[in-house]
Design an enzyme around this catalytic site. Structure first.
Site, PDB file in Angstrom:
ATOM      1  N   ALA A 187     -60.123  12.226 -66.162  1.00 39.93           N
ATOM      2  CA  ALA A 187     -61.081  11.222 -66.612  1.00 39.93           C
ATOM      3  C   ALA A 187     -62.465  11.805 -66.942  1.00 39.93           C
ATOM      4  O   ALA A 187     -63.021  11.507 -68.003  1.00 39.93           O
ATOM      5  CB  ALA A 187     -61.191  10.114 -65.575  1.00 39.93           C
ATOM      6  N   ASP A 199     -57.057  12.827 -73.459  1.00 36.14           N
ATOM      7  CA  ASP A 199     -55.749  13.461 -73.245  1.00 36.14           C
ATOM      8  C   ASP A 199     -55.014  13.798 -74.529  1.00 36.14           C
ATOM      9  O   ASP A 199     -54.003  14.499 -74.502  1.00 36.14           O
ATOM     10  CB  ASP A 199     -54.858  12.537 -72.408  1.00 36.14           C
ATOM     11  CG  ASP A 199     -55.254  12.542 -70.944  1.00 36.14           C
ATOM     12  OD1 ASP A 199     -56.192  13.287 -70.589  1.00 36.14           O
ATOM     13  OD2 ASP A 199     -54.634  11.803 -70.159  1.00 36.14           O
ATOM     14  N   GLY A 250     -59.738   3.760 -73.141  1.00 32.80           N
ATOM     15  CA  GLY A 250     -59.635   4.469 -71.869  1.00 32.80           C
ATOM     16  C   GLY A 250     -61.002   5.071 -71.538  1.00 32.80           C
ATOM     17  O   GLY A 250     -62.029   4.620 -72.039  1.00 32.80           O
ATOM     18  N   PHE A 251     -60.992   6.106 -70.706  1.00 34.34           N
ATOM     19  CA  PHE A 251     -62.263   6.699 -70.287  1.00 34.34           C
ATOM     20  C   PHE A 251     -63.062   7.236 -71.472  1.00 34.34           C
ATOM     21  O   PHE A 251     -64.267   7.034 -71.561  1.00 34.34           O
ATOM     22  CB  PHE A 251     -62.003   7.814 -69.276  1.00 34.34           C
ATOM     23  CG  PHE A 251     -61.553   7.305 -67.951  1.00 34.34           C
ATOM     24  CD1 PHE A 251     -62.463   6.720 -67.088  1.00 34.34           C
ATOM     25  CD2 PHE A 251     -60.233   7.378 -67.550  1.00 34.34           C
ATOM     26  CE1 PHE A 251     -62.074   6.230 -65.862  1.00 34.34           C
ATOM     27  CE2 PHE A 251     -59.821   6.886 -66.328  1.00 34.34           C
ATOM     28  CZ  PHE A 251     -60.747   6.313 -65.483  1.00 34.34           C
ATOM     29  N   GLY A 252     -62.378   7.918 -72.405  1.00 36.24           N
ATOM     30  CA  GLY A 252     -63.083   8.513 -73.537  1.00 36.24           C
ATOM     31  C   GLY A 252     -63.596   7.472 -74.520  1.00 36.24           C
ATOM     32  O   GLY A 252     -64.784   7.439 -74.859  1.00 36.24           O
ATOM     33  N   GLU A 309     -50.039  12.024 -54.874  1.00 29.97           N
ATOM     34  CA  GLU A 309     -50.691  10.850 -54.299  1.00 29.97           C
ATOM     35  C   GLU A 309     -49.682   9.736 -54.037  1.00 29.97           C
ATOM     36  O   GLU A 309     -49.714   9.066 -52.997  1.00 29.97           O
ATOM     37  CB  GLU A 309     -51.814  10.381 -55.230  1.00 29.97           C
ATOM     38  CG  GLU A 309     -52.948  11.406 -55.257  1.00 29.97           C
ATOM     39  CD  GLU A 309     -54.079  11.078 -56.218  1.00 29.97           C
ATOM     40  OE1 GLU A 309     -55.225  11.466 -55.918  1.00 29.97           O
ATOM     41  OE2 GLU A 309     -53.823  10.457 -57.259  1.00 29.97           O
ATOM     42  N   GLY A 338     -58.386   2.983 -78.652  1.00 27.49           N
ATOM     43  CA  GLY A 338     -58.127   3.316 -77.248  1.00 27.49           C
ATOM     44  C   GLY A 338     -59.375   3.137 -76.415  1.00 27.49           C
ATOM     45  O   GLY A 338     -60.395   3.776 -76.657  1.00 27.49           O
TER      46      GLY A 338
END
Lengths: 444, 444
Positions: A308, A293, A7-9, A164, A5
């Site tokens: 994030a 997450d 993603g941010f992590g 949003e 993954g």
């Protein structure tokens, strides 16, 4: 070291380890790009391009000790210490699971078809297309009841994404789209935001939830809290006794952790997340880190939020732990630093909390939000292009935006009104080749 | 007045008539956007965003007398004077058919599946994804023969689209992608450009064809003229006796006019185009104008080329004819002004002819090409963003571009090499949780 993954992590862990000489890193992701998910709703609402909020993982991770593999992770075999991917296996010495979460449909998986969520670039492009197609269909639709159905948009879940999305969509109907149609007034579109809990932005202080609700209502969003959805289909949404006729339902509720962690064989919380140790490892598996997450972390009795900055901190912490262990030093427990979180409501106003102390709203909150988001984007290119697109959208009030329908939806349009099939009012043709009205006069 | 097709021709006709008080205009298109097709290959090769080269038709045509309808045109009933669309009919007093052309697969319609052409934004995004996926697959592929097959790209047809695509693709393999992979050297990718005619850019003077071929070869494109393709399938292309093993075939050959004109019942040329009158009407149908790629126009014995400026001139001419007729003045015959045409070969060089007189090549030709393309883009926004993206690409030599694979291709990847499934070389794990190599050392 295998990281699943990007993603941010995962990306932060890989970046921090990219500098280490004694570690080799393999990053596995099923997409070829890192995605800046917090701005995904702006792709769905035609403000940003897909490439503005994403970057190829390979172009971010150029370190010599790092390899990137496009592969779909299927399970982890903790006994043999291999990550099983579609078409092969990747052995690991230590593993970082950073596969994120998707929405939860609360025991109604069939709703995923009619009420898509917003998690990938493809989702965003498809939702953008769906919103724009609804207006095209409304423009063609002869029946006023069905026209109203096309012009009703229901968003389920009033977390940051739902809020949003609702704000941006409502703004679009009142500004960007306003002059585009002849048979409908896009300002009559209804944007309904449904939330099962008693207030919007439940993770925020009550005062800001109230502010967000008022701001949304000022943008003509119909906000309904404590609203439990019981049925969704192609024709609408049922909330208690009421049936809302709509052709467009968008989903932003619930959190379901990536199913990959189920194969770890460790206890999971209700959202399917791993309750990790202070070193962010899965209980009993010191070589399997779980971050972002997909991890449930508590700190001083409060859950670390699924945002994030938290994932990034966890990613960097894992890298530090690994380097400490390699150097024979004792690793330290993870500690989350709450820098704050913000949600945009509309053009130039947001709500948020900074450093768990200062509550902000309106333009100051929007400025902090904008600055932080620009700063966290990957690369100067994306920063520049996002700023330019925001500037353009701000100045022109959503002028000529990325309102593209790229697939061929024309075949699925409603039947044309019979009234349109009769040539319009005078002047009647004098000679056959004379160009005159062939359809009713424009309404506006 | 009904205009079918909002390409270069249809849009110009609609814009020119938007100012007229005594005309009502309905523009019908199956997409919601106008597309700047000459730059489509730059979306396919990750240089530009979809929104940079397109604009919503509704946002371009805001005139009060103009209406836009998203609909798929199926046929024209010239006796009843209606345009038949999916789900309805639109009567016309006069009609402009501007539905363009697609590629011709020369009696092999089945090739369209394996060798996609480049005509819509969706085509471009899918071709981009196909090119990038081929490199991802090659990176995973253990068998060197199949790896070479993944890294071979065949482009059929060396008109401007084929030449530009081949040049941009080859450049990408040698620069933008170069540092991204560990198990393949993208510079070893082969880009083969096949052309049935004896030279590339057949519509250009022979001297420029020769120059283009040399320039392409300098970019490592394998240019083969007089090459007749006899078979294409999932595994490769057969040219005469030779079988080229490839997983990626792109099609840029032939011209087939939109089938809509068949329903007009007038004689068509071999490419399916209408041989129009000097007023650009279909023979015998003074109220049906046919313009752009769907019209065959001859001037001084030479065919007017199927390029954007020609279509735009025809669109404006039709508007003038209509206004003349309305004012009772005699309309004038169409006359094409050849302003020139250019094809880009690579970063900063092109070939072209200006005003049917000056032959240009290299950087001067590229500068003219770039200036003209920027000028003809719709709107300041697209002009600015295209310039910025070009500047970025030029400076960084294709640095971090829009190399996005947005659909989930991970499931379709080749099986992982067995050699990768064994943990790599030393250092061996000291403790189980120690991060060490889990895959072979990077090649570079």
């Amino acid at each position: 070291m295998v990281i699943v993954g990007a993603g941010f992590g995962g990306l932060q862990a890989a970046k921090a380890l990219g500098k280490a000489r004694n570690v080799r890193v393999t990053v596995v992701d099923r997409y070829n790009h890192h995605l800046f998910q917090p701005l995904l709703y702006q792709v769905a609402t035609s403000v940003l391009n897909t490439a503005d909020i994403s970057a190829p993982i390979r172009s971010i991770l150029h370190a010599r000790n790092t390899e990137v593999l496009l592969a779909e992770a299927k399970s982890v075999d903790v006994h043999r210490k291999v990550l099983v991917v579609e078409g092969g296996e990747i052995p690991y010495d230590s593993l970082v699971v950073a596969t994120g979460a998707s929405h939860s449909y609360f025991k109604h998986p069939e709703w995923a078809q009619v009420a898509p969520g917003l998690k990938t670039l493809d989702d965003a492009v498809r939702i953008r297309e769906r919103i724009l197609t609804a207006f095209e269909a409304a423009e063609r639709e002869p029946d006023p009841v069905r026209q109203r159905q096309w012009m009703t948009f229901v968003i389920i879940g009033a977390g940051p994404t739902g809020v949003e999305l609702a704000g941006a969509l409502s703004y679009m109907t009142r500004h960007g789209l306003r002059r585009d149609f002849r048979h409908i007034d896009t300002r009559e579109a209804r944007v309904i935001l449904l939330e099962g809990l008693p207030r919007v932005l439940n993770a925020y202080p009550e005062e800001l939830s109230e502010e967000a609700k008022l701001d949304l209502e000022e943008l003509h969003v119909d906000v309904r809290t404590g609203a439990m959805v019981t049925e969704i289909d192609d024709e609408g949404v049922t909330v208690g006794d009421e049936h809302i006729a709509t052709k467009t339902v968008l989903w932003g509720a619930g959190v379901a952790a990536s199913p990959l962690v189920r194969s770890l064989g460790v206890p999971l919380d209700r959202a399917g997340r791993v309750r990790v140790t202070p070193l962010l490892t899965a209980p009993g598996l010191p070589d399997v880190y779980v971050i972002g997450d997909v991890a449930a972390v508590e700190q001083q009795g409060k859950p670390v939020p699924g945002i994030a900055p938290a994932a990034m901190q966890m990613g960097r912490h894992v890298a530090k732990t690994v380097l400490c262990r390699l150097a024979g030093k004792p690793p330290r427990a993870f500690r989350y630093h709450d820098k704050g979180s913000f949600a945009v409501i509309g053009r130039g106003f947001a709500v948020g909390v900074l450093y768990d102390k200062w509550r902000m709203k309106g333009l100051p909150a929007w400025l902090v939000w904008a600055g932080v988001h620009i700063a966290y984007l990957i690369g100067y290119r994306n920063r520049l292009f996002v700023m330019l697109n925001w500037g353009y959208t701000f100045i022109t009030r959503g002028g000529r935006n990325m309102r593209l329908i790229t697939s061929n939806v024309a075949k699925r349009m409603p039947v044309l009104a019979a009234s349109r099939q009769v040539p319009g009012l005078p002047p009647p043709p004098v000679r056959p080749e004379l160009p005159t009205a062939s359809r009713p006069a424009p309404v506006h």
